[in-house]
Each structure stands twice: as C-alpha cells, then as structure tokens.
Enzyme design. Structure first.
Site, PDB file in Angstrom:
ATOM      1  N   GLU A  27     -17.711  -4.104  26.976  1.00 51.28           N
ATOM      2  CA  GLU A  27     -18.836  -3.997  26.042  1.00 51.28           C
ATOM      3  C   GLU A  27     -18.305  -3.986  24.617  1.00 51.28           C
ATOM      4  O   GLU A  27     -17.192  -3.524  24.356  1.00 51.28           O
ATOM      5  CB  GLU A  27     -19.623  -2.706  26.305  1.00 51.28           C
ATOM      6  CG  GLU A  27     -20.833  -2.536  25.375  1.00 51.28           C
ATOM      7  CD  GLU A  27     -21.705  -1.338  25.729  1.00 51.28           C
ATOM      8  OE1 GLU A  27     -22.739  -1.145  25.051  1.00 51.28           O
ATOM      9  OE2 GLU A  27     -21.359  -0.596  26.670  1.00 51.28           O
ATOM     10  N   ASN A  72     -25.493  -0.771  26.270  1.00 50.12           N
ATOM     11  CA  ASN A  72     -26.489  -0.549  25.222  1.00 50.12           C
ATOM     12  C   ASN A  72     -26.417  -1.605  24.132  1.00 50.12           C
ATOM     13  O   ASN A  72     -27.423  -1.957  23.520  1.00 50.12           O
ATOM     14  CB  ASN A  72     -26.289   0.834  24.606  1.00 50.12           C
ATOM     15  CG  ASN A  72     -26.583   1.967  25.583  1.00 50.12           C
ATOM     16  OD1 ASN A  72     -27.038   1.739  26.702  1.00 50.12           O
ATOM     17  ND2 ASN A  72     -26.317   3.179  25.158  1.00 50.12           N
ATOM     18  N   ASN A 172     -30.442  -3.887  30.146  1.00 54.92           N
ATOM     19  CA  ASN A 172     -29.587  -2.733  30.409  1.00 54.92           C
ATOM     20  C   ASN A 172     -30.340  -1.433  30.171  1.00 54.92           C
ATOM     21  O   ASN A 172     -30.932  -1.236  29.104  1.00 54.92           O
ATOM     22  CB  ASN A 172     -28.360  -2.757  29.483  1.00 54.92           C
ATOM     23  CG  ASN A 172     -27.513  -1.510  29.622  1.00 54.92           C
ATOM     24  OD1 ASN A 172     -26.767  -1.366  30.596  1.00 54.92           O
ATOM     25  ND2 ASN A 172     -27.613  -0.595  28.665  1.00 54.92           N
ATOM     26  N   GLU A 173     -30.341  -0.568  31.172  1.00 55.38           N
ATOM     27  CA  GLU A 173     -30.862   0.808  31.057  1.00 55.38           C
ATOM     28  C   GLU A 173     -32.178   0.877  30.271  1.00 55.38           C
ATOM     29  O   GLU A 173     -32.338   1.709  29.379  1.00 55.38           O
ATOM     30  CB  GLU A 173     -29.807   1.713  30.408  1.00 55.38           C
ATOM     31  CG  GLU A 173     -28.582   1.908  31.274  1.00 55.38           C
ATOM     32  CD  GLU A 173     -27.597   2.923  30.718  1.00 55.38           C
ATOM     33  OE1 GLU A 173     -27.825   3.461  29.603  1.00 55.38           O
ATOM     34  OE2 GLU A 173     -26.574   3.187  31.376  1.00 55.38           O
ATOM     35  N   TYR A 244     -22.192   8.644  35.569  1.00 57.80           N
ATOM     36  CA  TYR A 244     -20.931   9.148  35.039  1.00 57.80           C
ATOM     37  C   TYR A 244     -20.825  10.632  35.395  1.00 57.80           C
ATOM     38  O   TYR A 244     -21.837  11.327  35.497  1.00 57.80           O
ATOM     39  CB  TYR A 244     -20.873   8.985  33.513  1.00 57.80           C
ATOM     40  CG  TYR A 244     -20.912   7.553  33.050  1.00 57.80           C
ATOM     41  CD1 TYR A 244     -19.745   6.786  32.983  1.00 57.80           C
ATOM     42  CD2 TYR A 244     -22.110   6.958  32.662  1.00 57.80           C
ATOM     43  CE1 TYR A 244     -19.774   5.477  32.542  1.00 57.80           C
ATOM     44  CE2 TYR A 244     -22.148   5.645  32.233  1.00 57.80           C
ATOM     45  CZ  TYR A 244     -20.976   4.900  32.172  1.00 57.80           C
ATOM     46  OH  TYR A 244     -21.023   3.590  31.747  1.00 57.80           O
ATOM     47  N   GLU A 292     -22.223   0.429  36.385  1.00 58.93           N
ATOM     48  CA  GLU A 292     -21.584   1.367  35.467  1.00 58.93           C
ATOM     49  C   GLU A 292     -21.297   2.641  36.245  1.00 58.93           C
ATOM     50  O   GLU A 292     -22.224   3.278  36.757  1.00 58.93           O
ATOM     51  CB  GLU A 292     -22.450   1.702  34.246  1.00 58.93           C
ATOM     52  CG  GLU A 292     -22.517   0.612  33.193  1.00 58.93           C
ATOM     53  CD  GLU A 292     -23.190   1.076  31.901  1.00 58.93           C
ATOM     54  OE1 GLU A 292     -22.985   2.253  31.519  1.00 58.93           O
ATOM     55  OE2 GLU A 292     -23.913   0.277  31.297  1.00 58.93           O
ATOM     56  N   GLN A 350     -15.185   1.601  31.164  1.00 59.13           N
ATOM     57  CA  GLN A 350     -15.024   0.211  30.792  1.00 59.13           C
ATOM     58  C   GLN A 350     -13.584  -0.207  31.053  1.00 59.13           C
ATOM     59  O   GLN A 350     -12.811   0.583  31.579  1.00 59.13           O
ATOM     60  CB  GLN A 350     -15.410   0.004  29.338  1.00 59.13           C
ATOM     61  CG  GLN A 350     -16.895   0.275  29.066  1.00 59.13           C
ATOM     62  CD  GLN A 350     -17.269  -0.010  27.608  1.00 59.13           C
ATOM     63  OE1 GLN A 350     -16.573  -0.650  26.852  1.00 59.13           O
ATOM     64  NE2 GLN A 350     -18.424   0.514  27.217  1.00 59.13           N
TER      65      GLN A 350
END
Length: 504
Positions: A27, A72, A172-173, A244, A292, A350
């Site tokens: 990213e 993001n 994304n999200e 996470y 992720e 990442q």
C-alpha cells in the site's frame, strides 16, 4: 511436562493448499513503497528504481500474490496519476495517511515489480470517491489488448501486452467510518454489484472480491456481510475479511491465542455467506479473501499520525516484531490452512517496513523480521492437500478468549512426493510432549524439525545490527517407530516437522 496427542490420516482431507493463501500487501503507506520496494539511487536499485535486495527477500519469503495499491489509500486514489512520464505526474494529498503522494510509483511500476518478484497482482479499485466508470477505465487500461483509447495509452506507456490482472478488490473496508467515501451496506452493495457486473462485461475471466467487515469487532459485523452479499453474491467470487492482533497490553496468554479469534471469524463469515446462498438458491459456495491480517501494535498508530504534518513517505508503524509475534503469525497461518476449503486468497499486511516481515533503511540494508520465518517456511512446505487434525491437548485460560487448547496444528500431505508436513504451535510457557500417530501413512521417516521458540526470550527482535537474532533452529529429527513418534515442542513455539517415505 504436559502431553498432547495427534493422529494424522490422509483420508481426512480439507482441500488443496492454494498458493494464493501466501499473499502479501503493498500500500502507498509510510515507507512500504518509497524506501521499501522502490528507492531510486539505492545501491541495489535497478534502472527503474526497484530495490533488488527487497526483491530477493520477497522471493525468499515465498509470496504468491500481492494486493495493491491499498488499503485505505485506494479510497481516494486516482489511478491515472501513477501512469505516464514520471515528470508529468501530479503531487496529491493522501487523506488516508495524511501524507503527500508524489505518484513517482504507480500502476505501471507496480506491474513491472510484480513480474520481477514473480507474484500475481491483485488490484483494488476506488469505490470511495469514485465509482463504476473509473473501475472500468482501470480494467480497460490493464487488461484490454489494444485498439481502444485506454489500452493504447498503456501501450504508449511501454506495456505492449495487457497486464492480465485476474484478481480485483471492489474497494476497501467500506464499512469503516474512517474510510474516505464510507458507505452503508446497502449503498456499498449496490455500487459493488454494478461495478462487478460491468467489469465482467469487459473481462469475464476476472475474479472479484466484495468488501466484508473491516474486523470482527465492528458493530455491523455479519449484518454487513449479509446485506452486501444479497446485492453481490451472483456477481462476485470472494468476500473479504481483515483482522489484526495487538500485543500492546502485554497479555501474552491472549495474544498467543489470537488464532482462536481468527478461526471463529472465518466460521462466522462462511455461515453468513451460506445463509445468503440458501436464501437466494445459489449452488456455488463463496470463498473468503482474507486480504489483510497480521500482528500490529495498533495503539501506536495515532501517535505516528499526530506528530507530523503533510510530508512524503514518513516512517509509519514500523513495528519491531518479537519472537512471540513470530509464533502468533505462524499460528494464524495454521488457521488459514485449516480453512483451505473456504479461504481461497490471503494477504499478510504489509510487505515492507509497514508492520512488515521485511525491514529496510533508506540507502542501507534490508533484513528479515522475526515474522518473516514462519511465513517463508509455511509457503515453502505447505504444498499438497491440507489434512484435518483433531489434537488432544491440555488447555489454559486467557482473558480475551476463555479456555483454549495449548496445542494448535495442521498437516499438509504432498501426494506427488509423499511428504507430510506438520505445523504446530505450543502456546504454553513450558515444553510440551507431542505424540504423533502416523499409521495412516505407513513407512514414513523423519526429514527435519525446525522451531522458533520464544519461551526463553519472548521480547527478542531482529534489527539492522542483529538481523538473525530470531531465526528457526534445527531440533533432533523424530524417527517414527511402528507409525508413532514423539517430539518435544519448546515452550511458546511455532514448529514445522517434515516426514517422507523411508524408501525415497
């Protein structure tokens, strides 16, 4: 010393270990791109500015697919900014990470890097500030052979052949209020369905990923998936999941059991997807793209953002991962493999510098973090069919997840070579005796036994000055006798045991 038992039989299979489970994520965040995979002028950089030391480590890591450009970041990104002559590209404000984006690295550079790294690209489209037409434009630029304005523009920029990107994330999200262009489930489901339908008109061979919940703790979790899939189920191939795990509170017992939460997360998303399939009479089973996941000292992020203004590629969440973190990452990989029948894609977030297995210094070396090793060994040896294991294990108490087993395992059988690989985590603070029954695979001999043990030094990290402090160590290889063997799993450890035919 406590004892656990494990029986392995090839008759109890889950599914193939898809190579796409060993994905990563690049990213435009912090120094993942600038100073990570791309640094013109670096001693190892090629003529295109790609760091060869990072490329070599990416290959060693065994990465199969890489998601790009966010995250993001993608929800405010104009993909056109990263194409054409670098000197003509605009500088933009990135609202996601409060930085200035130079656009010196973009789509064409990423595709060149992906080819060099021998990884499959997974592209995300902006459904935050943009929509269906911009997604179609990007797909035409990337995948159409030629003869149209955008495909000919790609050829003008130096890519004669289409990129042939097969995996596409529809935003994304979008459930997250932090997301630029955040939407309700109905709003997102509608635009994602329209984008998916139109994109497959251009290229029916692509696979599409709808946004699931940003994490299992979201107040809209499960209802978000249900609503989005009611709009998109017939048009998409995957629903995403992100998670996470933050060790900042020092609760080692709970962080070591993080895979229990991931396991429940996957089970609940599968149940929700299957409910929509039953409701709409779909026979096809949707899969999860767990694109992720990682250990992340997330509580440090806001301080990183607050301490500076608008700058280019600042050091952002460059966590130093411990030996315990490596054990947790190994256990999360075990969980992904255990759900190989329903998890078809995964991407650790990442790749470089930003909560990453690879760290670099601008102008200096690159090195392997502790979490590099369980990923690399799992990617190397998890080839074949994932077998169901049901270990008999002692248990222990955790604040976050209650009573959990000390032992977590998965096995992979390579039918072509006859090799069997067992991945095991001992979450306990003392050594664990593991008795393995291999009578379902007669005639096996031990090949190797490697372990990352955190029990004696849980806070140990790899640094530029000491890059090999946390690495797998070889332990005495077990010798099956009559189809049985016993091994001693070190305290707080992730281990890989390999067996092969005795007459090979």
């Amino acid at each position: 010393m406590r004892t656990a038992q494990l029986t392995i039989d090839p008759a109890f299979s889950i599914g193939p270990a898809d190579r796409r489970l060993f994905g990563s994520f690049v990213e435009h965040m912090g120094r993942c791109v600038y100073g990570g995979i791309y640094e013109p002028g670096h001693p190892t950089a090629d003529s295109r500015g790609l760091r060869r030391d990072v490329l070599n480590l990416t290959r060693e890591l065994g990465v199969s697919v890489v998601r790009y450009p966010g995250g993001n970041f993608v929800s405010g990104y104009r993909w056109e900014d990263g194409t054409g002559p670098v000197g003509n590209r605009p500088r933009r404000l990135d609202l996601a990470w409060k930085t200035i984006e130079t656009n010196a690295f973009g789509l064409d550079e990423f595709m060149t890097w992906a080819a060099e790294a021998d990884v499959e690209p997974m592209m995300a489209v902006n459904l935050g500030t943009r929509g269906v037409q911009e997604a179609l434009d990007l797909l035409e630029y990337a995948n159409h052979p030629g003869g149209t304005e955008l495909s000919d523009l790609r050829r003008k920029h130096g890519a004669e052949d289409p990129y042939g990107v097969r995996l596409w994330c529809l935003g994304n999200e979008m459930d997250g209020p932090w997301q630029v262009g955040h939407k309700t489930a109905d709003e997102y489901g509608r635009v994602a369905a329209e984008a998916a339908r139109a994109m497959k008109m251009i290229d029916p061979s692509i696979s599409l990923i709808a946004c699931g919940s940003s994490n299992r703790r979201m107040p809209t979790f499960a209802s978000w998936e249900a609503t989005v899939l009611e709009h998109t189920y017939e048009h998409v191939d995957y629903i995403s999941a992100h998670t996470y795990y933050d060790p900042s509170d020092g609760d080692q017992a709970s962080i070591l059991a993080s895979a229990v939460d991931m396991d429940n997360f996957i089970t609940e998303v599968v149940a929700t997807a299957d409910h929509v399939a039953a409701k709409q009479r779909h026979k096809r089973k949707l899969k999860i793209s767990f694109d992720e996941w990682n250990v992340w000292y997330e509580s440090r992020l806001q301080a990183d953002l607050d301490r500076r203004g608008w700058v280019e590629a600042p050091a952002l969440i460059e966590d130093d991962f411990t030996a315990v973190d490596a054990v947790v990452v190994g256990d999360l990989l075990i969980t992904l493999l255990r759900h190989a029948d329903r998890v078809g894609v995964a991407a650790q977030a990442q790749l470089a510098n930003v909560i990453a297995p690879i760290r670099t210094r601008n102008g200096g070396p690159a090195w392997r973090q502790s979490i590099f090793h369980p990923f690399a060994l799992t990617a190397r040896y998890a080839r074949g069919t994932v077998l169901r294991t049901d270990p008999v294990s002692p248990r222990y108490d955790t604040k976050k997840y209650g009573d959990v087993p000390v032992l977590d395992t998965v096995a992979v059988h390579n039918e072509e070579t006859g090799e069997l690989t067992v991945f095991a985590v001992n979450r306990d603070s003392t050594d664990l005796s593991l008795e393995i029954d291999l009578r379902g695979l007669p005639g096996m001999s031990g090949l190797s036994f490697q372990s990352i043990a955190a029990g004696s030094d849980p806070t140990a990290t790899n640094t530029e000055a000491d890059p090999d402090r946390v690495t797998p160590r070889d332990l005495p290889t077990p010798t099956p006798d009559g189809g049985r063997c016993a091994v001693r799993l070190p305290a707080v450890s992730w281990s890989v045991l390999r067996f092969g035919p005795a007459n090979a």
